[in-house]
Design a protein around this motif. Structure first.
Motif, PDB file in Angstrom:
ATOM      1  N   SER A   1       0.810  -1.234   0.000  1.00  0.00           N
ATOM      2  CA  SER A   1       0.000   0.000   0.000  1.00  0.00           C
ATOM      3  C   SER A   1       0.835   1.273   0.000  1.00  0.00           C
ATOM      4  CB  SER A   1      -0.966   0.011   1.195  1.00  0.00           C
ATOM      5  OG  SER A   1      -1.808  -1.110   1.181  1.00  0.00           O
ATOM      6  N   VAL A   2       2.050   1.209  -0.504  1.00  0.00           N
ATOM      7  CA  VAL A   2       2.898   2.387  -0.621  1.00  0.00           C
ATOM      8  C   VAL A   2       2.875   2.851  -2.082  1.00  0.00           C
ATOM      9  CG1 VAL A   2       5.228   3.323  -0.371  1.00  0.00           C
ATOM     10  CG2 VAL A   2       4.362   1.654   1.277  1.00  0.00           C
ATOM     11  N   VAL A   3       2.652   4.142  -2.274  1.00  0.00           N
ATOM     12  CA  VAL A   3       2.599   4.678  -3.634  1.00  0.00           C
ATOM     13  C   VAL A   3       4.012   4.766  -4.196  1.00  0.00           C
ATOM     14  CG1 VAL A   3       1.962   6.644  -5.075  1.00  0.00           C
ATOM     15  CG2 VAL A   3       0.511   5.992  -3.156  1.00  0.00           C
ATOM     16  N   GLU A   4       4.284   3.995  -5.218  1.00  0.00           N
ATOM     17  CA  GLU A   4       5.575   4.047  -5.915  1.00  0.00           C
ATOM     18  C   GLU A   4       5.351   3.616  -7.351  1.00  0.00           C
ATOM     19  OE1 GLU A   4       7.462   0.939  -6.710  1.00  0.00           O
ATOM     20  OE2 GLU A   4       5.482   0.131  -6.346  1.00  0.00           O
ATOM     21  N   LEU A   5       6.404   3.578  -8.130  1.00  0.00           N
ATOM     22  CA  LEU A   5       6.278   3.432  -9.580  1.00  0.00           C
ATOM     23  C   LEU A   5       5.599   2.127  -9.990  1.00  0.00           C
ATOM     24  CD1 LEU A   5       6.867   4.870 -12.201  1.00  0.00           C
ATOM     25  CD2 LEU A   5       9.150   3.871 -12.202  1.00  0.00           C
ATOM     26  N   LEU A   6       6.012   1.011  -9.421  1.00  0.00           N
ATOM     27  CA  LEU A   6       5.458  -0.271  -9.841  1.00  0.00           C
ATOM     28  C   LEU A   6       3.979  -0.395  -9.492  1.00  0.00           C
ATOM     29  CD1 LEU A   6       6.078  -2.966 -11.201  1.00  0.00           C
ATOM     30  CD2 LEU A   6       6.677  -3.885  -8.957  1.00  0.00           C
ATOM     31  N   SER A   7       3.554   0.263  -8.425  1.00  0.00           N
ATOM     32  CA  SER A   7       2.151   0.149  -7.991  1.00  0.00           C
ATOM     33  C   SER A   7       1.181   0.762  -8.999  1.00  0.00           C
ATOM     34  CB  SER A   7       1.971   0.819  -6.627  1.00  0.00           C
ATOM     35  OG  SER A   7       2.175   2.217  -6.714  1.00  0.00           O
ATOM     36  N   THR A   8       1.677   1.567  -9.939  1.00  0.00           N
ATOM     37  CA  THR A   8       0.790   2.201 -10.919  1.00  0.00           C
ATOM     38  C   THR A   8       0.157   1.185 -11.869  1.00  0.00           C
ATOM     39  OG1 THR A   8       2.641   2.584 -12.442  1.00  0.00           O
ATOM     40  CG2 THR A   8       2.119   4.347 -10.889  1.00  0.00           C
ATOM     41  N   TYR A   9       0.780   0.010 -12.020  1.00  0.00           N
ATOM     42  CA  TYR A   9       0.244  -0.958 -12.977  1.00  0.00           C
ATOM     43  C   TYR A   9      -1.131  -1.452 -12.552  1.00  0.00           C
ATOM     44  CZ  TYR A   9       0.577  -5.349 -10.377  1.00  0.00           C
ATOM     45  OH  TYR A   9       0.366  -6.369  -9.489  1.00  0.00           O
ATOM     46  N   LYS A  10      -1.432  -1.447 -11.254  1.00  0.00           N
ATOM     47  CA  LYS A  10      -2.742  -1.916 -10.787  1.00  0.00           C
ATOM     48  C   LYS A  10      -3.842  -1.019 -11.331  1.00  0.00           C
ATOM     49  CE  LYS A  10      -0.711  -3.539  -6.443  1.00  0.00           C
ATOM     50  NZ  LYS A  10      -0.678  -3.362  -4.959  1.00  0.00           N
ATOM     51  N   THR A  11      -3.659   0.293 -11.191  1.00  0.00           N
ATOM     52  CA  THR A  11      -4.657   1.243 -11.697  1.00  0.00           C
ATOM     53  C   THR A  11      -4.766   1.160 -13.205  1.00  0.00           C
ATOM     54  OG1 THR A  11      -4.164   2.738  -9.856  1.00  0.00           O
ATOM     55  CG2 THR A  11      -5.321   3.675 -11.749  1.00  0.00           C
ATOM     56  N   LEU A  12      -3.618   1.069 -13.890  1.00  0.00           N
ATOM     57  CA  LEU A  12      -3.630   1.003 -15.341  1.00  0.00           C
ATOM     58  C   LEU A  12      -4.322  -0.256 -15.836  1.00  0.00           C
ATOM     59  CD1 LEU A  12       0.027   2.203 -15.985  1.00  0.00           C
ATOM     60  CD2 LEU A  12      -2.057   3.507 -16.414  1.00  0.00           C
ATOM     61  N   SER A  13      -4.084  -1.365 -15.144  1.00  0.00           N
ATOM     62  CA  SER A  13      -4.718  -2.622 -15.526  1.00  0.00           C
ATOM     63  C   SER A  13      -6.226  -2.555 -15.325  1.00  0.00           C
ATOM     64  CB  SER A  13      -4.130  -3.773 -14.713  1.00  0.00           C
ATOM     65  OG  SER A  13      -4.752  -4.998 -15.044  1.00  0.00           O
ATOM     66  N   GLU A  14      -6.657  -1.950 -14.213  1.00  0.00           N
ATOM     67  CA  GLU A  14      -8.084  -1.812 -13.943  1.00  0.00           C
ATOM     68  C   GLU A  14      -8.768  -0.918 -14.975  1.00  0.00           C
ATOM     69  OE1 GLU A  14      -8.166  -0.322 -10.004  1.00  0.00           O
ATOM     70  OE2 GLU A  14      -7.650  -2.251  -9.070  1.00  0.00           O
ATOM     71  N   ASN A  15      -8.011   0.041 -15.523  1.00  0.00           N
ATOM     72  CA  ASN A  15      -8.581   0.955 -16.524  1.00  0.00           C
ATOM     73  C   ASN A  15      -8.504   0.405 -17.944  1.00  0.00           C
ATOM     74  OD1 ASN A  15      -9.213   2.804 -14.526  1.00  0.00           O
ATOM     75  ND2 ASN A  15      -7.311   3.966 -14.790  1.00  0.00           N
ATOM     76  N   GLY A  16      -8.010  -0.826 -18.083  1.00  0.00           N
ATOM     77  CA  GLY A  16      -8.022  -1.493 -19.378  1.00  0.00           C
ATOM     78  C   GLY A  16      -6.836  -1.211 -20.276  1.00  0.00           C
ATOM     79  N   TYR A  17      -5.770  -0.612 -19.749  1.00  0.00           N
ATOM     80  CA  TYR A  17      -4.601  -0.332 -20.579  1.00  0.00           C
ATOM     81  C   TYR A  17      -3.752  -1.594 -20.760  1.00  0.00           C
ATOM     82  CZ  TYR A  17      -5.574   4.666 -20.244  1.00  0.00           C
ATOM     83  OH  TYR A  17      -6.162   5.896 -20.338  1.00  0.00           O
ATOM     84  N   SER A  18      -2.969  -1.603 -21.816  1.00  0.00           N
ATOM     85  CA  SER A  18      -2.109  -2.744 -22.108  1.00  0.00           C
ATOM     86  C   SER A  18      -1.114  -2.970 -20.974  1.00  0.00           C
ATOM     87  CB  SER A  18      -1.344  -2.490 -23.420  1.00  0.00           C
ATOM     88  OG  SER A  18      -0.308  -3.437 -23.585  1.00  0.00           O
ATOM     89  N   VAL A  19      -1.090  -4.194 -20.485  1.00  0.00           N
ATOM     90  CA  VAL A  19      -0.166  -4.533 -19.400  1.00  0.00           C
ATOM     91  C   VAL A  19       1.282  -4.406 -19.866  1.00  0.00           C
ATOM     92  CG1 VAL A  19       0.608  -6.366 -17.852  1.00  0.00           C
ATOM     93  CG2 VAL A  19      -1.833  -6.060 -18.286  1.00  0.00           C
ATOM     94  N   VAL A  20       1.518  -4.824 -21.107  1.00  0.00           N
ATOM     95  CA  VAL A  20       2.883  -4.789 -21.637  1.00  0.00           C
ATOM     96  C   VAL A  20       3.411  -3.364 -21.661  1.00  0.00           C
ATOM     97  CG1 VAL A  20       4.331  -5.212 -23.654  1.00  0.00           C
ATOM     98  CG2 VAL A  20       2.567  -6.873 -23.010  1.00  0.00           C
TER      99      VAL A  20
END
Length: 214
Positions: free
Chosen positions: A163-182
């Motif tokens: 639960s710490v905001v850092e660079l890698l944690s952004t992928y969760k939000t991006l994945s939930e919003n339907g952006y390409s995981v790659v």
């Protein structure tokens, strides 16, 4: 590029979180690491035991387990801190064990006669270490310390799972919003590359200025 341009603020927040984690943890690791290196070469046996125990335990403990110990263990003893501070403590303490060994190896490169000469002038162990030995040892450990702090920057990615905001944690939000995981991970990797290259450039400049000529 859409992943980056449409989520630039999200990436920026994550990148800034990683930078803060890296800077604060590095400062803690350097302070504690140098202290423990002093303990490991101290003439007092109790201090040597403390330094050796610190290095042995932390170097052989998985970093993820240390995060769990900090985040779940300390609150049981009444220590309630923000998750970011727990992450800094975990990263800083873990990395300090590696800094300690790097500094100790630098101390061992300083001729014994330097310390003996300082003691013959009436200097205490602390004065000898701080004014004579460490300044000379520093010149030979710039590169290893730089490599250790680069590893710290990459290890900070573990904090995102707590639960710490850092660079890698952004992928969760991006994945939930339907952006390409790659592509999400590609830009995350670019962020870490920028940070590690900046650290590398800083220590390369320090080594060119103060490092031992070989």
């Amino acid at each position: 590029m859409d992943v980056l341009t449409e989520n630039f603020s999200l990436y920026g927040e994550g990148f800034w979180g990683t930078v803060k984690l890296t800077v604060y943890s590095s400062l803690l690791a350097l302070a504690v690491g140098v202290l423990m290196a002093g303990f490991r070469v101290a003439p007092v046996r109790a201090l040597r035991v403390v330094g050796t125990t610190w290095v042995t335990v932390l170097r052989n403990t998985p970093l993820t387990l240390l995060f769990f110990a900090m985040l779940l263990g300390l609150p049981r003893f009444g220590v309630a801190l923000p998750f970011e501070l727990f992450a800094v403590l975990a990263l800083g303490c873990y990395t300090s064990s590696f800094i300690c060994e790097a500094v100790r190896s630098g101390i061992n490169t300083v001729p014994v006669g330097q310390g003996e000469a300082a003691r013959s002038l009436g200097m205490t162990f602390g004065q000898t270490l701080g004014a004579v030995v460490l300044p000379q040892a520093f010149r030979s450990v710039i590169a290893p310390i730089g490599s250790t702090l680069i590893a710290l920057a990459k290890n900070s990615a573990i904090a995102g799972s707590f639960s710490v905001v850092e660079l890698l944690s952004t992928y969760k939000t991006l994945s939930e919003n339907g952006y390409s995981v790659v592509w999400s991970f590609v830009w995350i990797a670019v962020g870490y590359l920028i940070l590690t290259l900046a650290i590398s450039a800083l220590f390369h400049a320090m080594e060119r200025r103060w490092g031992v000529a070989r």
